[in-house]
Motif scaffolding. Structure first.
Motif, mmCIF file in Angstrom:
data_model
loop_
_atom_site.group_PDB
_atom_site.id
_atom_site.type_symbol
_atom_site.label_atom_id
_atom_site.label_comp_id
_atom_site.label_asym_id
_atom_site.label_seq_id
_atom_site.Cartn_x
_atom_site.Cartn_y
_atom_site.Cartn_z
ATOM 1 N N LEU A 71 -49.805 71.023 18.566
ATOM 2 C CA LEU A 71 -50.446 72.228 19.005
ATOM 3 C C LEU A 71 -51.799 72.268 19.028
ATOM 4 O O LEU A 71 -52.707 72.635 19.823
ATOM 5 C CB LEU A 71 -50.243 73.707 18.002
ATOM 6 N N GLY A 72 -52.559 71.883 17.936
ATOM 7 C CA GLY A 72 -53.974 71.444 17.642
ATOM 8 C C GLY A 72 -54.590 70.489 18.683
ATOM 9 O O GLY A 72 -55.738 70.773 19.068
ATOM 10 N N LYS A 73 -53.842 69.596 19.143
ATOM 11 C CA LYS A 73 -54.432 68.703 19.971
ATOM 12 C C LYS A 73 -54.490 69.355 21.383
ATOM 13 O O LYS A 73 -55.326 69.003 22.160
ATOM 14 C CB LYS A 73 -53.361 67.431 20.006
ATOM 15 N N ALA A 74 -53.387 69.991 21.740
ATOM 16 C CA ALA A 74 -53.502 70.807 22.922
ATOM 17 C C ALA A 74 -54.424 72.160 23.145
ATOM 18 O O ALA A 74 -54.971 72.149 24.148
ATOM 19 C CB ALA A 74 -52.101 71.312 23.344
ATOM 20 N N ALA A 75 -54.658 72.405 21.817
ATOM 21 C CA ALA A 75 -55.683 73.313 21.899
ATOM 22 C C ALA A 75 -56.928 73.119 21.996
ATOM 23 O O ALA A 75 -57.795 73.383 23.019
ATOM 24 C CB ALA A 75 -55.591 74.205 20.508
ATOM 25 N N ARG A 76 -57.393 71.671 21.725
ATOM 26 C CA ARG A 76 -58.627 70.928 21.920
ATOM 27 C C ARG A 76 -58.809 70.994 23.372
ATOM 28 O O ARG A 76 -59.661 71.170 23.886
ATOM 29 C CB ARG A 76 -58.746 69.782 21.013
ATOM 30 N N GLU A 77 -57.696 70.327 23.984
ATOM 31 C CA GLU A 77 -57.593 70.064 25.444
ATOM 32 C C GLU A 77 -57.746 71.456 26.345
ATOM 33 O O GLU A 77 -58.718 71.176 27.314
ATOM 34 C CB GLU A 77 -56.420 69.500 25.908
ATOM 35 N N THR A 78 -57.453 72.480 25.891
ATOM 36 C CA THR A 78 -57.571 73.706 26.469
ATOM 37 C C THR A 78 -58.829 74.145 26.441
ATOM 38 O O THR A 78 -59.517 74.356 27.476
ATOM 39 C CB THR A 78 -56.777 74.647 25.938
ATOM 40 N N ALA A 79 -59.632 74.029 25.390
ATOM 41 C CA ALA A 79 -61.177 74.395 25.209
ATOM 42 C C ALA A 79 -61.866 73.373 25.862
ATOM 43 O O ALA A 79 -62.883 73.987 26.824
ATOM 44 C CB ALA A 79 -61.289 74.114 23.584
ATOM 45 N N GLU A 80 -61.718 71.949 26.162
ATOM 46 C CA GLU A 80 -62.301 71.184 26.793
ATOM 47 C C GLU A 80 -62.458 71.655 28.353
ATOM 48 O O GLU A 80 -63.221 71.528 28.953
ATOM 49 C CB GLU A 80 -61.897 69.702 26.542
ATOM 50 N N ASN A 81 -61.054 72.069 28.791
ATOM 51 C CA ASN A 81 -60.928 72.327 30.079
ATOM 52 C C ASN A 81 -61.697 73.777 30.470
ATOM 53 O O ASN A 81 -62.443 73.931 31.621
ATOM 54 C CB ASN A 81 -59.562 72.518 30.509
ATOM 55 N N LEU A 82 -61.737 74.738 29.594
ATOM 56 C CA LEU A 82 -62.019 76.017 29.707
ATOM 57 C C LEU A 82 -63.686 75.808 29.740
ATOM 58 O O LEU A 82 -64.492 76.643 30.360
ATOM 59 C CB LEU A 82 -61.870 77.090 28.549
ATOM 60 N N LEU A 83 -64.386 74.759 28.970
ATOM 61 C CA LEU A 83 -65.730 74.637 28.794
ATOM 62 C C LEU A 83 -66.251 73.393 29.308
ATOM 63 O O LEU A 83 -66.998 72.805 28.808
ATOM 64 C CB LEU A 83 -66.015 74.738 27.418
ATOM 65 N N SER A 84 -65.634 73.019 30.536
ATOM 66 C CA SER A 84 -66.120 71.652 31.141
ATOM 67 C C SER A 84 -67.275 71.571 31.360
ATOM 68 O O SER A 84 -67.889 72.583 31.836
ATOM 69 C CB SER A 84 -65.060 71.285 32.078
ATOM 70 N N ALA A 85 -67.944 70.586 31.813
ATOM 71 C CA ALA A 85 -69.348 70.266 32.445
ATOM 72 C C ALA A 85 -69.222 71.016 33.778
ATOM 73 O O ALA A 85 -70.249 71.614 34.174
ATOM 74 C CB ALA A 85 -69.353 68.793 32.767
ATOM 75 N N GLY A 86 -68.278 71.080 34.713
ATOM 76 C CA GLY A 86 -68.380 71.965 35.858
ATOM 77 C C GLY A 86 -68.238 73.472 35.502
ATOM 78 O O GLY A 86 -69.117 74.208 36.308
ATOM 79 N N VAL A 87 -67.553 74.019 34.527
ATOM 80 C CA VAL A 87 -67.756 75.257 34.289
ATOM 81 C C VAL A 87 -69.243 75.556 33.934
ATOM 82 O O VAL A 87 -69.862 76.564 34.210
ATOM 83 C CB VAL A 87 -66.617 75.672 33.098
ATOM 84 N N ARG A 88 -69.655 74.820 33.005
ATOM 85 C CA ARG A 88 -71.015 75.365 32.549
ATOM 86 C C ARG A 88 -72.369 75.077 33.842
ATOM 87 O O ARG A 88 -73.136 75.738 33.541
ATOM 88 C CB ARG A 88 -71.519 74.042 31.397
ATOM 89 N N ALA A 89 -71.989 74.143 34.563
ATOM 90 C CA ALA A 89 -72.812 74.085 35.612
ATOM 91 C C ALA A 89 -72.753 75.141 36.645
ATOM 92 O O ALA A 89 -73.755 75.844 36.924
ATOM 93 C CB ALA A 89 -72.420 72.745 36.724
#
Length: 341
Positions: free
Chosen positions: A310-328
């Motif tokens: 669960l923790g590993k998938a949670a980190r991956e979710t956070a990375e997708n939600l806050l990706s470089a593309g999203v920040r741009a």
């Protein structure tokens, strides 16, 4: 003076003013302000403005400017961003003459939002743009806008190695306002402590800190707000628990995303906005009742493999939600407004 919506002169950075009281060291609006400042600062002339009250010491590493009309110190021109609609805007707004005004709607108060929209129309002659912290909140009011998640620093909130840990520590982080805590949580914490769980609450109210459970159980820690930095606190946990009082509808829940970025399994109820990014059993666990919450936490306590997955998938979710593309995209919204249709 440049016309509304036009870009600044060539070679000059866009000017952005972020306005928030900056009073609460673990307030979601305050940290949204800080995160937005850090995202925009490399490409913009950006400044954070606060009010008469002294800002929290938690923000001492960021340069803040104080609004003081007696000294004619207030935002002028550029893009004016109010991070929240829950605080008052004084008469300086009549002299600010911004090109754009953006209202961040991240607390459920439709009347205040309507009042702020009307104020901006009358004082600035502009139609304010609305930024919603979640889709759920956007659907509750008759305004159009964009949904923008609060940016979390993925370099500050990182997974820690929990493989050699003994014991099991559940934790929670929030403001210390009573409405941020569910009335059944102290009973839940007592039951978990009796089953050998360590319970660590950062942002406990004064009543929680002085309750018999906090003073008599070695497994229960009720910490005052700001006594430890959030990344450090999350690194010491095995599980993150979150729900609020039924009297407070959590529009998002930035702390949930911080916990997910830290590689923690999150156990939360289905009422917060951030629960929408959790797929039960894959990147977190969702519950409806206190008994369900107890059962899920006890399952995590005995199943280290589940905690890890669960923790590993949670980190991956956070990375997708806050990706470089999203920040741009976020940066482009504030710095490069679309031409009016």
């Amino acid at each position: 003076m440049p016309l509304a919506g036009h870009a600044p002169a060539a070679g000059r950075k866009p000017r952005v003013h972020l306005v928030n009281p900056m009073l609460n060291p673990s307030g979601g609006s305050e940290w949204r302000t800080i995160s937005l400042y850090r995202q925009l600062e490399p490409a913009a002339d950006v400044r954070i403005w606060h009010f008469r009250e002294a800002p929290s010491d938690a923000f001492s590493n960021v340069r803040l400017s104080r609004i003081d009309t007696r000294k004619l110190s207030f935002p002028r021109g550029g893009t004016l961003v109010f991070v929240g609609v829950y605080f008052n805007i004084s008469h300086w707004i009549r002299l600010a003459r911004p090109r754009r005004v953006i209202l961040t709607y991240n607390t459920p108060d439709a009347e205040r939002l309507a009042a702020k929209v009307d104020l901006i129309r009358k004082t600035c002659g502009l139609e304010p743009e609305i930024v919603f912290c979640s889709r759920e909140l956007a659907e509750q009011v008759p305004y159009k806008g964009v949904v923008e998640l609060s940016l979390v620093d993925l370099d500050a909130f990182t997974p820690s190695d929990r493989s050699g840990r003994t014991g099991f520590r559940l934790g929670r982080l929030s403001r210390d306002a009573p409405e941020k805590h569910h009335p059944e949580d102290m009973t839940l914490y007592a039951e978990l402590a009796q089953q050998g769980c360590e319970v660590d609450i950062l942002g406990a109210t004064v009543e929680m800190q002085t309750a018999p459970l906090a003073t008599s159980s070695a497994n229960v820690h009720m910490r005052p707000l700001g006594s430890v930095k959030a990344p450090e606190f999350l690194h010491g946990l095995d599980c993150f628990f979150y729900r609020t009082s039924p009297l407070w509808a959590e529009p998002w829940g930035r702390v949930i995303i911080e916990a997910m970025a830290s590689g923690l399994p999150v156990v939360t109820d289905r009422t917060s906005g951030a629960s929408s990014v959790i797929e039960h059993g894959r990147n977190g666990l969702l519950f409806d009742t206190t008994q369900e919450a107890f059962d899920l936490v006890m399952r995590l306590k005995t199943d280290s493999a589940l905690r890890e997955s669960l923790g590993k998938a949670a980190r991956e979710t956070a990375e997708n939600l806050l990706s470089a593309g999203v920040r741009a995209q976020v940066q482009a919204f504030y710095l490069h407004p679309r031409a009016p249709s």
